[in-house]
Design a protein around this motif. Structure first.
Motif, PDB file in Angstrom:
ATOM      1  N   GLY A  23      -6.054  -6.093  -5.396  1.00  0.00           N
ATOM      2  CA  GLY A  23      -6.328  -7.009  -4.301  1.00  0.00           C
ATOM      3  C   GLY A  23      -5.561  -8.301  -4.506  1.00  0.00           C
ATOM      4  N   ARG A  24      -5.723  -9.222  -3.557  1.00  0.00           N
ATOM      5  CA  ARG A  24      -5.021 -10.507  -3.612  1.00  0.00           C
ATOM      6  C   ARG A  24      -5.964 -11.629  -3.227  1.00  0.00           C
ATOM      7  N   ASP A  52      -3.247  -0.123  -3.352  1.00  0.00           N
ATOM      8  CA  ASP A  52      -1.824   0.043  -3.063  1.00  0.00           C
ATOM      9  C   ASP A  52      -1.081   0.458  -4.325  1.00  0.00           C
ATOM     10  N   VAL A  53      -0.261   1.495  -4.214  1.00  0.00           N
ATOM     11  CA  VAL A  53       0.592   1.958  -5.308  1.00  0.00           C
ATOM     12  C   VAL A  53       2.013   1.577  -4.933  1.00  0.00           C
ATOM     13  N   MET A  54       2.656   0.794  -5.799  1.00  0.00           N
ATOM     14  CA  MET A  54       3.982   0.276  -5.472  1.00  0.00           C
ATOM     15  C   MET A  54       4.986   0.631  -6.570  1.00  0.00           C
ATOM     16  N   VAL A  55       6.205   0.902  -6.152  1.00  0.00           N
ATOM     17  CA  VAL A  55       7.318   1.107  -7.069  1.00  0.00           C
ATOM     18  C   VAL A  55       8.323   0.008  -6.801  1.00  0.00           C
ATOM     19  N   ARG A  62      -1.213   5.190  -1.503  1.00  0.00           N
ATOM     20  CA  ARG A  62      -2.513   4.549  -1.705  1.00  0.00           C
ATOM     21  C   ARG A  62      -3.353   5.513  -2.528  1.00  0.00           C
ATOM     22  N   GLY A  63      -4.228   4.945  -3.361  1.00  0.00           N
ATOM     23  CA  GLY A  63      -5.014   5.809  -4.229  1.00  0.00           C
ATOM     24  C   GLY A  63      -6.334   5.190  -4.616  1.00  0.00           C
TER      25      GLY A  63
END
Length: 84
Positions: A23-24, A52-55, A62-63
């Motif tokens: 989260g933010r 959120d899953v980010m590269v 999303r997971g």
């Protein structure tokens, strides 16, 4: 199954940074500096929302969090761009 171009094989061993965003929030610097042990920072995400899953900073999926053998893991629930 689609055959991938041979040139793509060259990229398979490139290291990337995978990160999971819980989260933010936005805070004033004075509030960040006052954080200490047992401080709680409220985030903009609810407990039942997907993470959120980010590269390399780009959203790819999303997971949800899972626990296995006393470690955290991530179960991918949806790939980015595949919603609805």
């Amino acid at each position: 199954m689609t055959a991938q171009p041979r040139s793509f094989d060259l990229l398979k061993d490139v290291d990337v940074r995978l990160s999971v965003e819980l989260g933010r929030t936005e805070m004033k610097l004075k509030d960040v500096l006052s954080l200490g042990e047992e401080s709680v920072v409220m985030l903009d995400r609810l407990t039942d929302e997907l993470l959120d899953v980010m590269v390399n900073g780009k959203l790819i999926a999303r997971g949800e969090i899972v626990a296995e053998n006393n470690r955290f893991g991530l179960r991918i629930v949806e790939l980015a761009g595949s919603e609805g």
